[in-house]
Design an enzyme around this catalytic site. Structure first.
Site, short mmCIF file in Angstrom:
data_model
loop_
_atom_site.label_atom_id
_atom_site.label_comp_id
_atom_site.label_asym_id
_atom_site.label_seq_id
_atom_site.Cartn_x
_atom_site.Cartn_y
_atom_site.Cartn_z
N TYR A 163 0.85 -1.19 0.00
CA TYR A 163 0.00 0.00 0.00
C TYR A 163 0.89 1.25 0.00
O TYR A 163 0.75 2.12 -0.87
CB TYR A 163 -0.91 -0.03 1.24
CG TYR A 163 -1.62 1.29 1.52
CD1 TYR A 163 -2.74 1.68 0.81
CD2 TYR A 163 -1.14 2.17 2.51
CE1 TYR A 163 -3.37 2.88 1.06
CE2 TYR A 163 -1.77 3.37 2.78
CZ TYR A 163 -2.88 3.72 2.05
OH TYR A 163 -3.50 4.92 2.30
N LYS A 215 1.48 4.12 -2.80
CA LYS A 215 1.07 5.50 -2.51
C LYS A 215 2.23 6.46 -2.83
O LYS A 215 2.01 7.59 -3.26
CB LYS A 215 0.64 5.67 -1.04
CG LYS A 215 -0.66 5.01 -0.65
CD LYS A 215 -1.91 5.52 -1.37
CE LYS A 215 -2.43 6.84 -0.90
NZ LYS A 215 -3.72 7.20 -1.59
N1 LIG Z 1 -8.25 5.93 6.08
C1 LIG Z 1 -7.08 6.46 6.44
O1 LIG Z 1 -6.70 6.46 7.63
C2 LIG Z 1 -6.22 7.10 5.41
C3 LIG Z 1 -6.55 7.09 4.06
N2 LIG Z 1 -5.74 7.72 3.15
C4 LIG Z 1 -6.13 7.76 1.74
O2 LIG Z 1 -7.39 8.37 1.65
C5 LIG Z 1 -8.10 7.90 0.51
C6 LIG Z 1 -9.51 7.49 0.93
O3 LIG Z 1 -9.42 6.50 1.93
P1 LIG Z 1 -10.72 5.90 2.61
O4 LIG Z 1 -11.86 6.81 2.42
O5 LIG Z 1 -10.31 5.49 3.96
O6 LIG Z 1 -10.92 4.58 1.73
P2 LIG Z 1 -12.26 3.85 1.25
O7 LIG Z 1 -11.87 2.45 0.92
O8 LIG Z 1 -13.37 4.06 2.21
O9 LIG Z 1 -12.63 4.66 -0.10
C7 LIG Z 1 -12.02 4.42 -1.32
C8 LIG Z 1 -13.11 4.30 -2.39
O10 LIG Z 1 -12.47 4.09 -3.66
C9 LIG Z 1 -13.14 2.99 -4.30
N3 LIG Z 1 -12.26 2.35 -5.27
C10 LIG Z 1 -11.29 1.42 -5.03
N4 LIG Z 1 -10.75 1.03 -6.18
C11 LIG Z 1 -11.35 1.70 -7.17
C12 LIG Z 1 -11.23 1.70 -8.59
N5 LIG Z 1 -10.37 0.90 -9.22
N6 LIG Z 1 -12.01 2.54 -9.30
C13 LIG Z 1 -12.92 3.34 -8.69
N7 LIG Z 1 -13.09 3.36 -7.36
C14 LIG Z 1 -12.33 2.55 -6.60
C15 LIG Z 1 -13.50 2.09 -3.14
O11 LIG Z 1 -14.42 1.09 -3.51
P3 LIG Z 1 -14.35 -0.33 -2.72
O12 LIG Z 1 -14.70 -0.01 -1.29
O13 LIG Z 1 -15.38 -1.17 -3.40
O14 LIG Z 1 -12.95 -0.82 -2.86
C16 LIG Z 1 -14.03 3.10 -2.16
O15 LIG Z 1 -15.37 3.42 -2.43
C17 LIG Z 1 -7.25 6.76 -0.05
O16 LIG Z 1 -6.51 7.25 -1.13
C18 LIG Z 1 -6.30 6.39 1.08
O17 LIG Z 1 -5.09 5.92 0.59
C19 LIG Z 1 -4.63 8.39 3.54
C20 LIG Z 1 -4.26 8.43 4.84
C21 LIG Z 1 -5.01 7.79 5.89
C1 LIG Z 2 -3.09 -2.64 17.03
C2 LIG Z 2 -4.47 -2.59 16.49
C3 LIG Z 2 -5.13 -3.85 16.10
C4 LIG Z 2 -5.06 -1.40 16.38
C5 LIG Z 2 -6.38 -1.21 15.69
C6 LIG Z 2 -6.43 0.10 14.97
C7 LIG Z 2 -5.77 0.02 13.59
C8 LIG Z 2 -6.70 -0.78 12.69
C9 LIG Z 2 -5.53 1.45 13.07
C10 LIG Z 2 -4.52 2.19 13.94
C11 LIG Z 2 -3.74 3.13 13.05
C12 LIG Z 2 -4.51 3.10 11.76
C13 LIG Z 2 -3.90 3.62 10.50
C14 LIG Z 2 -4.31 3.12 9.27
C15 LIG Z 2 -5.32 2.02 9.18
C16 LIG Z 2 -5.99 1.63 10.52
C17 LIG Z 2 -4.98 1.65 11.65
C18 LIG Z 2 -3.85 0.66 11.38
C19 LIG Z 2 -3.65 3.56 7.98
C20 LIG Z 2 -2.67 2.44 7.61
C21 LIG Z 2 -4.65 3.73 6.84
C22 LIG Z 2 -4.00 4.15 5.55
C23 LIG Z 2 -2.92 5.15 5.66
O1 LIG Z 2 -2.61 5.82 4.69
C24 LIG Z 2 -2.17 5.29 6.91
C25 LIG Z 2 -2.97 4.92 8.14
C26 LIG Z 2 -2.13 5.00 9.40
C27 LIG Z 2 -2.92 4.73 10.62
#
Ligand SMILES: NC(=O)C1=CN([C@@H]2O[C@H](COP(=O)(O)OP(=O)(O)OC[C@H]3O[C@@H](n4cnc5c(N)ncnc54)[C@H](OP(=O)(O)O)[C@@H]3O)[C@@H](O)[C@H]2O)C=CC1
Ligand SMILES: CC(C)=CCC[C@@H](C)[C@H]1CC[C@H]2C3=C(CC[C@]12C)[C@@]1(C)CCC(=O)C[C@@H]1CC3
Length: 345
Positions: A144, A148
């Site tokens: 991942y 990214k």
């Molecule tokens: N959540 C976090 O803590 C963090 C997230 N990010 C970034 O933020 C962004 C959003 O994350 P988040 O909202 O958590 O993720 P989600 O999985 O909730 O949202 C992503 C969306 O993109 C869709 N998607 C995946 N693949 C495709 C494709 N090929 N074409 C069109 N749509 C697609 C997914 O569909 P489906 O669910 O069916 O796969 C989903 O609806 C991502 O780029 C992630 O890398 C960055 C830092 C932290």
């Molecule tokens: C140890 C344990 C089982 C904790 C549960 C919480 C975790 C699922 C989250 C804690 C920090 C989170 C995090 C992300 C996903 C969910 C956690 C691991 C990311 C990897 C999501 C995508 C990113 O770009 C970075 C995030 C960092 C923090």
């Protein structure tokens, strides 16, 4: 001769708009008077004023329909970090992002705002108040993160004032809030299986967790400040709550808020990391026969046991960013939004 109509600066497309962050972004954009298209592989909801286009972002023809007459594109689609599928990450985050850039060029889009991640500089060791000029991780902690990094490079390198195509990357960290399918549900599931009893390390490590509305605010500020003469062009920006918190205090607050016990017993970081690595290798070897998904992946252990918090100074200076929702209020709102995950529910 046919002339291209200049798209209104308030017409945008959110790629990944059915996802957790994407949907919050769409709702806020609509509130602010934007006309919004959503492009996503699935349609998760309906909202007045929003047009849905279902498709895969690797399909340029499908994308072009959703980008017609649009001036701003927000790209926040990605496979889930836990999917651990190298080919899928390569196809969507790298090849797909290249397709998004090409489609933006062909459709005459003026601004592309990428949701990157602060993890692009994280290698599993401490980061304290990290700024955007830290080098990209040389040994990314998983596929991942690896993809990214490539994705962010592609988008920032595509920025061209000459071509009238401006790009910026937002790097949030640990997004949480209502409807998050990851952090709170995984935490509760781990607690329900009796595995949230241990603190990895001494529990003093500070981490950024960012409320989803603050991440949305950062994206919209970036879109509105991105101009040919602004410092944002081709740059990355950390967007966090700007309130680093002890990882285990944050997890404990959510758990206790939902009626579960906070973890109490300490385990050495290196021991847990070693076990997680071993389990990951076993899962990899057995993959052709059986699919095992360990809860404590090396990535999660590293995130849970190290310091990793980031400076938002650049975002404050260049786009006037201040997180609108403070951490304590964000935790309360989040806990209240998951009545179905309360203990005993
Ligand atoms: N959540 C976090 O803590 C963090 C997230 N990010 C970034 O933020 C962004 C959003 O994350 P988040 O909202 O958590 O993720 P989600 O999985 O909730 O949202 C992503 C969306 O993109 C869709 N998607 C995946 N693949 C495709 C494709 N090929 N074409 C069109 N749509 C697609 C997914 O569909 P489906 O669910 O069916 O796969 C989903 O609806 C991502 O780029 C992630 O890398 C960055 C830092 C932290
Ligand atoms: C140890 C344990 C089982 C904790 C549960 C919480 C975790 C699922 C989250 C804690 C920090 C989170 C995090 C992300 C996903 C969910 C956690 C691991 C990311 C990897 C999501 C995508 C990113 O770009 C970075 C995030 C960092 C923090």
């Amino acid at each position: 001769m046919a002339t291209r109509v200049r798209p209104s600066s308030k017409r945008c497309t959110v790629i990944g708009g059915s996802g957790f962050l994407g949907r919050h972004l769409v709702e806020r954009l609509v509130d602010r008077g934007y006309t919004v298209n959503v492009f996503d592989i699935r349609q998760a909801y309906e909202l007045p004023g929003v047009t849905f286009h279902q498709g895969d972002l690797c399909d340029k023809q499908a994308l072009l329909v959703a980008l017609k007459d649009v001036s701003i594109v927000f790209h926040c689609a990605s496979p889930a970090p836990g999917s651990d599928d190298r080919a899928l990450f390569q196809r969507v985050n790298i090849d797909g992002t290249q397709t998004v850039i090409q489609a933006c060029h062909e459709a005459g889009v003026q601004k592309l705002i990428l949701t990157s991640s602060a993890s692009v500089v994280f290698e599993g060791t401490d980061i304290k108040n990290g700024r955007e000029d830290l080098p990209y991780a040389k040994k990314p902690i998983d596929y991942y993160t690896e993809t990214k990094i490539q994705q962010e490079k592609l988008v920032l390198e595509a920025c061209s004032k000459e071509k009238g195509f401006l790009t910026v990357a937002i790097r949030p960290h640990g997004i949480f809030g209502p409807r998050d399918p990851q952090l709170v549900p995984i935490l509760v599931d781990t607690a329900r299986r009796g595995k949230m009893k241990f603190i990895i390390g001494d529990g003093s490590n500070l981490v950024d967790f960012t409320y989803v509305e603050n991440v949305v605010h950062g994206h919209i500020l970036a879109a509105e400040h991105l101009k040919a003469d602004s410092p944002l062009c081709g740059q990355a920006y950390h967007i966090t709550n700007d309130e680093p918190v002890r990882f285990w205090d944050f997890m404990s607050q959510i758990l206790v808020g939902l009626g579960y016990s906070a973890p109490r017993y300490h385990l050495p970081y290196t021991l847990v990391y070693g076990i997680a690595l071993l389990l990951w290798l076993i899962a990899l070897v057995l993959r052709p026969l059986i699919r095992i998904k360990p809860t404590f992946t090396p990535m999660r252990v590293a995130l849970a046991g190290t310091h990793h918090y980031y400076s938002c100074t650049r975002a404050k200076k260049d786009m006037g960013y201040q997180p609108p929702v403070p951490l304590q209020e964000a935790i309360v709102r989040t806990v209240e939004s998951y009545p179905h995950l309360q203990k005993g529910a």
